[in-house]
Design a protein around this motif. Structure first.
Motif, short mmCIF file in Angstrom:
data_model
loop_
_atom_site.label_atom_id
_atom_site.label_comp_id
_atom_site.label_asym_id
_atom_site.label_seq_id
_atom_site.Cartn_x
_atom_site.Cartn_y
_atom_site.Cartn_z
N GLU A 186 1.43 2.39 -10.60
CA GLU A 186 1.31 1.72 -9.31
C GLU A 186 1.32 0.20 -9.43
O GLU A 186 1.85 -0.49 -8.57
N SER A 218 0.83 -1.21 0.00
CA SER A 218 0.00 0.00 0.00
C SER A 218 0.87 1.26 0.00
O SER A 218 0.61 2.20 -0.77
N LYS A 234 1.26 4.06 -3.10
CA LYS A 234 1.03 5.50 -2.87
C LYS A 234 2.26 6.30 -3.30
O LYS A 234 2.14 7.34 -3.96
N GLU A 272 2.48 6.46 -7.08
CA GLU A 272 1.53 7.43 -7.62
C GLU A 272 2.05 8.86 -7.46
O GLU A 272 1.96 9.67 -8.38
N GLU A 273 2.61 9.15 -6.28
CA GLU A 273 3.16 10.49 -6.03
C GLU A 273 4.31 10.81 -6.98
O GLU A 273 4.53 11.97 -7.33
#
Length: 102
Positions: free
Chosen positions: A73, A60, A64, A67-68
Motif C-alpha cells: 500500500e 485512500s 485499499k 491491499e486487495e
C-alpha cells in the motif's frame, strides 16, 4: 502471446512480459492524461487544481485497492501521490496560461 509468470522460464521471458505490461500502462497513462488535460480546461482557477479532500479520497481508495490486490500500500500511495502531484502542476500550468491569454 502472454505468458503467465509461472510459465516464464528465462529472464528474457519475464522481461518480455514486463515490457508488454509497461506498454499497456503507458497507453493507459496517455489516456488518463487526456482526461487530466480536459479537466484543466474545465477548471477556471489554478487553486482548483489542488483539492486536498479529493486527493485524500483517491489515496485512500488506491491504498485499499492495493491491499486487495496484495500489493504494498505504501508503494501504491507513493506512485499515486507522484502522479497526482504531476497532474496538479500540469493543470495549474494550463489554467494560468489560459488566464494570461485572457
Amino acid at each position: 502471446m502472454t505468458k503467465a509468470p509461472e510459465a516464464c522460464e528465462t529472464k528474457e521471458d519475464v522481461r518480455a512480459e514486463i515490457d508488454r505490461i509497461d506498454q499497456a500502462l503507458l497507453r493507459l497513462f496517455a489516456e488518463r492524461h487526456t482526461y487530466v488535460t480536459r479537466m484543466a480546461h474545465i477548471k477556471t482557477d489554478p487553486h482548483e487544481a489542488y483539492d486536498k479532500a479529493r486527493i485524500d479520497a483517491i489515496i485512500s481508495k488506491q491504498r485499499k485497492r492495493a491491499e486487495e490486490l496484495e500489493l504494498d500500500e505504501d508503494q501504491a500511495e507513493l506512485l499515486w501521490r507522484t502522479l497526482i502531484d504531476w497532474n496538479v502542476n500540469y493543470e495549474k500550468g494550463i489554467i494560468v496560461a489560459r488566464k494570461r491569454m485572457g
